[in-house]
Scaffold this motif. Structure first.
Motif, short mmCIF file in Angstrom:
data_model
loop_
_atom_site.label_atom_id
_atom_site.label_comp_id
_atom_site.label_asym_id
_atom_site.label_seq_id
_atom_site.Cartn_x
_atom_site.Cartn_y
_atom_site.Cartn_z
N ILE A 124 0.81 -1.23 0.00
CA ILE A 124 0.00 0.00 0.00
C ILE A 124 0.84 1.28 0.00
O ILE A 124 0.62 2.15 -0.84
N LYS A 128 0.06 3.58 -3.32
CA LYS A 128 -1.12 4.41 -3.05
C LYS A 128 -1.16 5.71 -3.84
O LYS A 128 -2.22 6.27 -4.06
N ALA A 179 -7.19 2.91 2.03
CA ALA A 179 -5.84 3.51 2.11
C ALA A 179 -5.36 4.04 0.76
O ALA A 179 -4.22 4.47 0.63
N LEU A 180 -6.23 3.97 -0.27
CA LEU A 180 -5.84 4.45 -1.61
C LEU A 180 -6.56 5.77 -1.87
O LEU A 180 -7.73 5.79 -2.29
#
Length: 433
Positions: A124, A128, A179-180
């Motif tokens: 991530i 991201k 979390a993106l």
């Protein structure tokens, strides 16, 4: 004697040309030690390019992800890994393509309780900044521990039912998609591709737990514009959970729930969603919506000022439902495209739509294909079109409309389309219909 000594000490084949420049030696050293010391951003642009051209595509992503921004490097990574690479689907960014497809692959082959979740979580921070769209067309269930030897008293069906309830929850996307920050599109299908001889219905089970996990995750994806959940056996109960979480979503514009098991109750929930959200496109193709569900959707349509496209192809709305949607379009001024193909519609629906075509100045495309409008229905639509200048597409294939009527309708629609095309040429800034 001095001359002789010179001849002995010098190599006649030696030439200054073969000595690499110090810069070149430095760049070679940087390339060889890049993993330990990735000092790319301190170099001059032309030296950066030389280093990137020589970098190995097998370097760890933890080194390259947030340091190498050169598209040539990521193009090389993509082409080495995947045979088909259409960068136009990824905003012409090779780096975005690499990270989206890499993350998709990890999620497609993630096996709950077997795959280490760190594999996703560690990726991530690296991806991201680049992931805008995720298309995940399969979710693997946990590996089944065969208990048949231990419990022979259970029948296969009991065991399957027990297993499907307790052990088929899929990977929870919440930690990833929330979390993106740039995620705008999410396309999901809960099923298994290429299961071959290992086919079991439990492989295609979108569980209640999966649904509540997904609903909570999507609610927190504040920049999500497009959400597609198709071919996943989504029924009325699950659609209620999803719609409740999407009701006040700040950005969602497109919702695709095609090829599911949504019935009238689910459609009632979606009717409320249409009227209480900013939704522009709703696709409910190939579900099980009858006239009560169509009534609810029509009510939402009458109250909506944002919905521009509604697809109800391959449902069971029949004339009661078709008429309700037609009546809603007498007041609605936002819908531009409507698909009512294969809904067992006949002349009464065509009669209401004759009135719609005479009054509505927003609708540009209607699809009535594969219905039983008949000769009378065709004539009604032709009458309604007499003064219509907006409709640029009307699909009447397999509707039992008379050939001559079809021809006359086609002429009117074609003239409208041509006028719209010429208008858009004269006013390039205006959006074409």
């Amino acid at each position: 004697s001095f001359y002789t000594r010179r001849c002995i000490t010098e190599d006649p084949s030696w030439s200054l040309v073969t000595v690499p420049h110090l810069t070149e030696l430095c760049l070679q050293h940087i390339v060889h030690n890049f993993e330990k010391n990735p000092i790319l951003n301190y170099l001059l642009p032309e030296h950066q390019r030389k280093v990137v051209d020589r970098l190995s595509t097998s370097l760890p992503l933890s080194v390259t992800a947030n340091i190498v921004s050169h598209e040539d490097y990521w193009k090389k990574c993509c082409i080495e890994r995947w045979q088909v690479c259409d960068v136009s689907n990824y905003g012409d960014s090779w780096k975005r393509m690499f990270f989206e497809r890499h993350l998709e692959n990890i999620l497609k082959f993630f096996i709950p309780n077997t795959t280490d979740p760190k594999q996703v979580l560690e990726l991530i921070p690296l991806c991201k900044g680049y992931v805008q769209k995720l298309e995940i067309d399969q979710f693997l269930p946990p590996v089944r521990v065969d208990q048949k030897e231990e419990s022979n008293d259970l029948t296969d069906t009991e065991e399957d039912a027990d297993f499907s309830e307790a052990y088929t929850h899929h990977y929870n996307l919440k930690d990833v998609i929330t979390a993106l920050p740039h995620l705008e599109e999410l396309h999901l299908t809960y099923g298994v591709k290429s299961c071959g001889m290992n086919f079991e219905w439990s492989l295609f089970n979108f569980t209640e737990q999966d649904c509540s996990n997904l609903a909570a995750a999507v609610k927190m994806c504040h920049n999500l514009k497009v959400f597609k959940l198709t071919q996943s056996k989504v029924d009325d109960d699950k659609i209620k959970v999803l719609a409740r979480n999407l009701l006040h979503h700040p950005c969602l514009l497109e919702l695709d729930l095609s090829h599911n098991l949504i019935r009238d109750n689910g459609a009632q929930t979606l009717g409320k969603l249409i009227s209480h959200s900013r939704l522009e496109t709703l696709d409910l193709c190939n579900n099980q919506i009858h006239h009560l569900g169509a009534h609810a959707l029509a009510q939402g349509l009458a109250e909506s000022s944002t919905l521009t496209s509604l697809n109800l192809r391959l449902n069971f709305v029949e004339d009661k439902g078709g008429e309700a949607i037609g009546h809603a379009l007498l007041t609605n001024t936002s819908l531009k495209s409507l698909h009512l193909g294969s809904n067992n519609l006949s002349e009464p629906t065509a009669a209401v739509f004759s009135q719609v075509l005479a009054q509505n100045t927003t609708l540009a495309s209607i699809n009535f294909s594969c219905n039983h409008l008949g000769l009378g229905g065709g004539k009604q639509l032709l009458e309604g079109l007499a003064n219509n200048k907006t409709l640029t597409e009307l699909d009447l294939r397999h509707t039992e409309v008379e050939q001559e009527t079809d021809f006359l309708i086609h002429q009117i629609v074609w003239a409208n389309r041509e006028a719209a095309r010429l208008g858009s040429l004269q006013h390039p800034t205006a959006k074409p219909l």
